[in-house]
Design a protein around this motif. Sequence first.
Motif, PDB file in Angstrom:
ATOM      1  N   GLU A  38      -8.099 -25.981 -18.037  1.00 35.93           N
ATOM      2  CA  GLU A  38      -8.235 -26.185 -19.483  1.00 35.93           C
ATOM      3  C   GLU A  38      -8.083 -24.852 -20.224  1.00 35.93           C
ATOM      4  OE1 GLU A  38     -11.555 -27.666 -22.752  1.00 35.93           O
ATOM      5  OE2 GLU A  38     -12.173 -27.225 -20.708  1.00 35.93           O
ATOM      6  N   ALA A  39      -8.696 -23.819 -19.690  1.00 36.06           N
ATOM      7  CA  ALA A  39      -8.600 -22.499 -20.316  1.00 36.06           C
ATOM      8  C   ALA A  39      -7.160 -21.995 -20.295  1.00 36.06           C
ATOM      9  CB  ALA A  39      -9.525 -21.509 -19.612  1.00 36.06           C
ATOM     10  N   SER A  41      -4.534 -23.853 -20.352  1.00 34.13           N
ATOM     11  CA  SER A  41      -3.856 -24.650 -21.366  1.00 34.13           C
ATOM     12  C   SER A  41      -4.092 -24.069 -22.754  1.00 34.13           C
ATOM     13  CB  SER A  41      -4.354 -26.096 -21.301  1.00 34.13           C
ATOM     14  OG  SER A  41      -3.774 -26.866 -22.318  1.00 34.13           O
ATOM     15  N   ASP A  42      -5.321 -23.632 -23.034  1.00 38.28           N
ATOM     16  CA  ASP A  42      -5.620 -22.995 -24.323  1.00 38.28           C
ATOM     17  C   ASP A  42      -4.777 -21.738 -24.524  1.00 38.28           C
ATOM     18  OD1 ASP A  42      -7.493 -24.960 -24.812  1.00 38.28           O
ATOM     19  OD2 ASP A  42      -9.226 -23.693 -24.363  1.00 38.28           O
ATOM     20  N   VAL A  45      -1.171 -22.691 -25.370  1.00 40.12           N
ATOM     21  CA  VAL A  45      -1.051 -23.172 -26.752  1.00 40.12           C
ATOM     22  C   VAL A  45      -0.963 -21.991 -27.718  1.00 40.12           C
ATOM     23  CG1 VAL A  45      -2.345 -24.301 -28.631  1.00 40.12           C
ATOM     24  CG2 VAL A  45      -2.153 -25.413 -26.400  1.00 40.12           C
ATOM     25  N   GLN A  46      -1.811 -20.993 -27.525  1.00 41.59           N
ATOM     26  CA  GLN A  46      -1.795 -19.827 -28.405  1.00 41.59           C
ATOM     27  C   GLN A  46      -0.521 -18.989 -28.212  1.00 41.59           C
ATOM     28  OE1 GLN A  46      -3.764 -19.566 -30.939  1.00 41.59           O
ATOM     29  NE2 GLN A  46      -4.889 -21.358 -30.221  1.00 41.59           N
ATOM     30  N   LYS A 134      -7.093 -15.110 -31.021  1.00 45.60           N
ATOM     31  CA  LYS A 134      -7.307 -16.368 -30.293  1.00 45.60           C
ATOM     32  C   LYS A 134      -6.834 -16.259 -28.845  1.00 45.60           C
ATOM     33  CE  LYS A 134      -7.188 -19.304 -34.363  1.00 45.60           C
ATOM     34  NZ  LYS A 134      -6.454 -20.278 -35.152  1.00 45.60           N
ATOM     35  N   SER A 138      -9.164 -16.773 -25.631  1.00 41.35           N
ATOM     36  CA  SER A 138      -8.760 -17.724 -24.591  1.00 41.35           C
ATOM     37  C   SER A 138      -8.646 -17.035 -23.238  1.00 41.35           C
ATOM     38  CB  SER A 138      -7.411 -18.368 -24.951  1.00 41.35           C
ATOM     39  OG  SER A 138      -7.512 -19.120 -26.131  1.00 41.35           O
ATOM     40  N   TYR A 142     -10.692 -17.976 -19.938  1.00 43.85           N
ATOM     41  CA  TYR A 142      -9.972 -18.266 -18.699  1.00 43.85           C
ATOM     42  C   TYR A 142     -10.469 -17.366 -17.569  1.00 43.85           C
ATOM     43  CZ  TYR A 142      -6.212 -18.257 -15.257  1.00 43.85           C
ATOM     44  OH  TYR A 142      -5.504 -18.312 -14.082  1.00 43.85           O
TER      45      TYR A 142
END
Length: 189
Positions: A38-39, A41-42, A45-46, A134, A138, A142
């Motif tokens: 999930e981290a 993925s964050d 995205v950024q 961000k 992130s 992570y």
Amino acid sequence: MSSIIIALIVVGVVLVLAIGFIVATYNGLVTLRNRVEEAWSDITVQLKRRTDLIPNLVNSVKGYATHEKEVFEKVTEARSAIMDAKGVKDTAEAENMLEGALKSLFAVAEAYPDLKANQNFMQLQQELVDTEDKIQASRRFYNGGVRDLNTKIQTFPANIVAGMFNFQAKEFFEVEDRASVENPVEVKF
């Protein structure tokens, strides 16, 4: 006969405890692995958000500094490297490349007072700074997840369960290359 029953009860209790330990450890490892994914993925995205901002930023600077072709090419090349990166190591290398290219781009922008005062450029620059913040947050999240997962995988007795179910240690997302920190980007006009 009663000693056989006691022995069976002891074996049963030990077996239930062992199975309970394996299940709890396995579930803990899965939870940590999912947090790391999930981290990651964050982060992606950024990174995508930043790569979407870069062409607008480059075009703003191009309007003022048309003779800085090499800087624009490096930024474009670094942006492509980020978009094509596969995995943590490739992404970290592309991040280093992009960081240096953006430093050069902003150094060029410093030479053009009209550009620095341009509202569009200032807004893009602020959005990029916000995105960088961000990305750093992130990355910390992570790396914290990776640390927790790797610690659990490597410590006894969880390492036995991790080995049984083939859990692998994850790689930290480390961006700064010591050489780039010690040797600032050189900009030639």
